[in-house]
Design a protein around this motif. Structure first.
Motif, PDB file in Angstrom:
ATOM      1  N   TRP A  20      45.178  55.646  38.384  1.00 35.58           N
ATOM      2  CA  TRP A  20      45.468  55.015  37.100  1.00 35.58           C
ATOM      3  C   TRP A  20      45.714  53.524  37.269  1.00 35.58           C
ATOM      4  CZ3 TRP A  20      50.090  52.670  35.586  1.00 35.58           C
ATOM      5  CH2 TRP A  20      50.152  52.286  34.241  1.00 35.58           C
ATOM      6  N   LEU A  21      46.511  53.158  38.262  1.00 33.61           N
ATOM      7  CA  LEU A  21      46.821  51.750  38.491  1.00 33.61           C
ATOM      8  C   LEU A  21      45.567  50.961  38.862  1.00 33.61           C
ATOM      9  CD1 LEU A  21      49.206  49.833  38.478  1.00 33.61           C
ATOM     10  CD2 LEU A  21      49.528  50.303  40.901  1.00 33.61           C
ATOM     11  N   ALA A  22      44.716  51.524  39.699  1.00 33.63           N
ATOM     12  CA  ALA A  22      43.483  50.835  40.082  1.00 33.63           C
ATOM     13  C   ALA A  22      42.585  50.631  38.866  1.00 33.63           C
ATOM     14  CB  ALA A  22      42.748  51.629  41.160  1.00 33.63           C
ATOM     15  N   LEU A  23      42.495  51.626  38.007  1.00 33.35           N
ATOM     16  CA  LEU A  23      41.669  51.514  36.812  1.00 33.35           C
ATOM     17  C   LEU A  23      42.200  50.434  35.868  1.00 33.35           C
ATOM     18  CD1 LEU A  23      39.173  52.883  35.615  1.00 33.35           C
ATOM     19  CD2 LEU A  23      40.718  54.408  34.397  1.00 33.35           C
ATOM     20  N   ILE A  24      43.497  50.408  35.667  1.00 34.75           N
ATOM     21  CA  ILE A  24      44.114  49.384  34.819  1.00 34.75           C
ATOM     22  C   ILE A  24      43.886  47.997  35.418  1.00 34.75           C
ATOM     23  CG2 ILE A  24      46.330  48.491  33.973  1.00 34.75           C
ATOM     24  CD1 ILE A  24      45.295  50.981  32.512  1.00 34.75           C
ATOM     25  N   GLU A  25      44.065  47.865  36.723  1.00 36.07           N
ATOM     26  CA  GLU A  25      43.878  46.571  37.384  1.00 36.07           C
ATOM     27  C   GLU A  25      42.445  46.080  37.243  1.00 36.07           C
ATOM     28  OE1 GLU A  25      45.040  47.516  41.332  1.00 36.07           O
ATOM     29  OE2 GLU A  25      47.167  47.598  40.844  1.00 36.07           O
ATOM     30  N   VAL A  26      41.479  46.975  37.387  1.00 43.43           N
ATOM     31  CA  VAL A  26      40.073  46.588  37.260  1.00 43.43           C
ATOM     32  C   VAL A  26      39.785  46.068  35.857  1.00 43.43           C
ATOM     33  CG1 VAL A  26      37.731  47.523  37.149  1.00 43.43           C
ATOM     34  CG2 VAL A  26      39.175  48.027  39.105  1.00 43.43           C
ATOM     35  N   PHE A  27      40.334  46.714  34.853  1.00 41.00           N
ATOM     36  CA  PHE A  27      40.093  46.254  33.482  1.00 41.00           C
ATOM     37  C   PHE A  27      40.908  45.012  33.130  1.00 41.00           C
ATOM     38  CE2 PHE A  27      38.484  50.655  32.886  1.00 41.00           C
ATOM     39  CZ  PHE A  27      37.192  50.287  32.553  1.00 41.00           C
ATOM     40  N   TRP A  28      41.920  44.680  33.926  1.00 43.07           N
ATOM     41  CA  TRP A  28      42.672  43.440  33.742  1.00 43.07           C
ATOM     42  C   TRP A  28      42.003  42.250  34.426  1.00 43.07           C
ATOM     43  CZ3 TRP A  28      48.385  45.125  34.922  1.00 43.07           C
ATOM     44  CH2 TRP A  28      48.940  45.718  33.781  1.00 43.07           C
ATOM     45  N   LEU A  74      41.158  52.188  46.782  1.00 44.70           N
ATOM     46  CA  LEU A  74      39.945  51.579  47.329  1.00 44.70           C
ATOM     47  C   LEU A  74      38.688  52.178  46.698  1.00 44.70           C
ATOM     48  CD1 LEU A  74      38.775  49.592  49.379  1.00 44.70           C
ATOM     49  CD2 LEU A  74      38.773  51.445  51.039  1.00 44.70           C
ATOM     50  N   VAL A  75      38.658  53.487  46.543  1.00 42.26           N
ATOM     51  CA  VAL A  75      37.488  54.146  45.942  1.00 42.26           C
ATOM     52  C   VAL A  75      37.281  53.667  44.505  1.00 42.26           C
ATOM     53  CG1 VAL A  75      36.612  56.368  45.124  1.00 42.26           C
ATOM     54  CG2 VAL A  75      37.539  56.164  47.431  1.00 42.26           C
ATOM     55  N   VAL A  76      38.346  53.591  43.722  1.00 40.84           N
ATOM     56  CA  VAL A  76      38.225  53.157  42.324  1.00 40.84           C
ATOM     57  C   VAL A  76      37.835  51.681  42.251  1.00 40.84           C
ATOM     58  CG1 VAL A  76      39.484  52.802  40.163  1.00 40.84           C
ATOM     59  CG2 VAL A  76      39.807  54.910  41.457  1.00 40.84           C
ATOM     60  N   ALA A  77      38.477  50.832  43.053  1.00 43.31           N
ATOM     61  CA  ALA A  77      38.216  49.394  42.998  1.00 43.31           C
ATOM     62  C   ALA A  77      36.799  49.065  43.449  1.00 43.31           C
ATOM     63  CB  ALA A  77      39.236  48.650  43.852  1.00 43.31           C
ATOM     64  N   VAL A  78      36.347  49.673  44.525  1.00 34.42           N
ATOM     65  CA  VAL A  78      34.985  49.412  44.996  1.00 34.42           C
ATOM     66  C   VAL A  78      33.969  50.041  44.049  1.00 34.42           C
ATOM     67  CG1 VAL A  78      33.358  49.873  46.872  1.00 34.42           C
ATOM     68  CG2 VAL A  78      35.660  49.078  47.398  1.00 34.42           C
ATOM     69  N   GLY A  79      34.302  51.175  43.492  1.00 35.17           N
ATOM     70  CA  GLY A  79      33.407  51.810  42.521  1.00 35.17           C
ATOM     71  C   GLY A  79      33.178  50.946  41.293  1.00 35.17           C
ATOM     72  N   ALA A  80      34.139  50.115  40.943  1.00 36.15           N
ATOM     73  CA  ALA A  80      33.984  49.228  39.788  1.00 36.15           C
ATOM     74  C   ALA A  80      33.009  48.092  40.065  1.00 36.15           C
ATOM     75  CB  ALA A  80      35.337  48.659  39.389  1.00 36.15           C
ATOM     76  N   THR A  81      32.706  47.843  41.322  1.00 37.07           N
ATOM     77  CA  THR A  81      31.778  46.757  41.658  1.00 37.07           C
ATOM     78  C   THR A  81      30.331  47.226  41.713  1.00 37.07           C
ATOM     79  OG1 THR A  81      31.962  47.105  44.053  1.00 37.07           O
ATOM     80  CG2 THR A  81      33.565  45.622  43.031  1.00 37.07           C
ATOM     81  N   PHE A 104      41.143  40.041  44.269  1.00 35.79           N
ATOM     82  CA  PHE A 104      41.665  41.361  43.923  1.00 35.79           C
ATOM     83  C   PHE A 104      41.317  42.380  45.003  1.00 35.79           C
ATOM     84  CE2 PHE A 104      40.286  45.402  41.876  1.00 35.79           C
ATOM     85  CZ  PHE A 104      41.526  45.908  41.546  1.00 35.79           C
ATOM     86  N   LEU A 105      40.043  42.417  45.382  1.00 41.81           N
ATOM     87  CA  LEU A 105      39.614  43.381  46.400  1.00 41.81           C
ATOM     88  C   LEU A 105      40.206  43.054  47.766  1.00 41.81           C
ATOM     89  CD1 LEU A 105      35.868  43.804  45.417  1.00 41.81           C
ATOM     90  CD2 LEU A 105      37.692  45.489  45.167  1.00 41.81           C
ATOM     91  N   GLY A 106      40.133  41.800  48.162  1.00 43.09           N
ATOM     92  CA  GLY A 106      40.609  41.415  49.491  1.00 43.09           C
ATOM     93  C   GLY A 106      42.109  41.572  49.660  1.00 43.09           C
ATOM     94  N   LEU A 107      42.883  41.023  48.737  1.00 41.62           N
ATOM     95  CA  LEU A 107      44.334  41.098  48.859  1.00 41.62           C
ATOM     96  C   LEU A 107      44.864  42.498  48.583  1.00 41.62           C
ATOM     97  CD1 LEU A 107      45.313  37.683  47.267  1.00 41.62           C
ATOM     98  CD2 LEU A 107      45.239  38.285  49.691  1.00 41.62           C
ATOM     99  N   GLY A 108      44.196  43.226  47.686  1.00 44.59           N
ATOM    100  CA  GLY A 108      44.601  44.609  47.437  1.00 44.59           C
ATOM    101  C   GLY A 108      44.415  45.480  48.661  1.00 44.59           C
ATOM    102  N   VAL A 109      43.275  45.327  49.335  1.00 47.98           N
ATOM    103  CA  VAL A 109      43.028  46.084  50.567  1.00 47.98           C
ATOM    104  C   VAL A 109      43.984  45.638  51.664  1.00 47.98           C
ATOM    105  CG1 VAL A 109      41.340  46.425  52.412  1.00 47.98           C
ATOM    106  CG2 VAL A 109      40.647  46.649  50.047  1.00 47.98           C
ATOM    107  N   LEU A 110      44.247  44.340  51.748  1.00 46.37           N
ATOM    108  CA  LEU A 110      45.173  43.839  52.762  1.00 46.37           C
ATOM    109  C   LEU A 110      46.577  44.417  52.576  1.00 46.37           C
ATOM    110  CD1 LEU A 110      45.625  41.918  55.159  1.00 46.37           C
ATOM    111  CD2 LEU A 110      46.213  40.158  53.488  1.00 46.37           C
ATOM    112  N   ALA A 111      47.057  44.435  51.339  1.00 45.54           N
ATOM    113  CA  ALA A 111      48.383  45.002  51.074  1.00 45.54           C
ATOM    114  C   ALA A 111      48.427  46.484  51.413  1.00 45.54           C
ATOM    115  CB  ALA A 111      48.760  44.791  49.607  1.00 45.54           C
ATOM    116  N   ALA A 112      47.375  47.204  51.057  1.00 47.29           N
ATOM    117  CA  ALA A 112      47.324  48.636  51.379  1.00 47.29           C
ATOM    118  C   ALA A 112      47.270  48.844  52.892  1.00 47.29           C
ATOM    119  CB  ALA A 112      46.121  49.286  50.707  1.00 47.29           C
TER     120      ALA A 112
END
Length: 131
Positions: A20-28, A74-81, A104-112
């Motif tokens: 849910w959070l990844a989906l919201i972030e992608v649309f933001w 990661l799956v949701v964020a990369v799927g949005a690209t 978004f992708l780089g720092l999100g993956v780094l934090a994870a």
């Protein structure tokens, strides 16, 4: 609550919240205030990914469950690209929005990755049998 019950209840919760959070972030990603691009999704991705991984470990006590939110995000964020067959693309890669998407992708993956590294490197808690 026993460890198995915490894992059974915590794993779906961690996965659902991460998705849910990844989906919201992608649309933001294209969020603008007064015409200015606001990278709110980058901040939420960094903080959210770290807290979800660490929180999942705290709630369930399972390292496997703690890694699940990072994988789902990661799956949701990369799927949005990836463009759909109709040509729709949620996370675009050009101009200022492209820079925000890349951050978004780089720092999100780094934090994870940092959170998963801390979780996997942490010493195991001893199992104390209940009397």
């Amino acid at each position: 609550m026993s460890g198995l019950v915490r894992v059974v209840l915590g794993a779906p919760g961690a996965v659902l919240v991460a998705g849910w959070l990844a989906l919201i972030e992608v649309f933001w990603l294209p969020l603008r205030v007064a015409g200015v691009l606001v990278p709110l999704s980058v901040l939420v991705a960094v903080v959210g990914n770290y807290l979800l991984v660490v929180g999942a470990l705290r709630i369930t006590g399972s390292r496997v469950v703690a890694v699940l939110p990072a994988v789902v995000w990661l799956v949701v964020a990369v799927g949005a690209t990836v463009p759909r067959p109709e040509g729709d693309l949620v996370a675009v890669g050009s101009g200022g929005l492209g820079a925000v998407t890349l951050a978004f992708l780089g720092l999100g993956v780094l934090a994870a990755a940092v959170a998963v590294g801390r979780v996997l490197a942490a010493p195991r808690r001893p199992v104390v049998p209940r009397a």
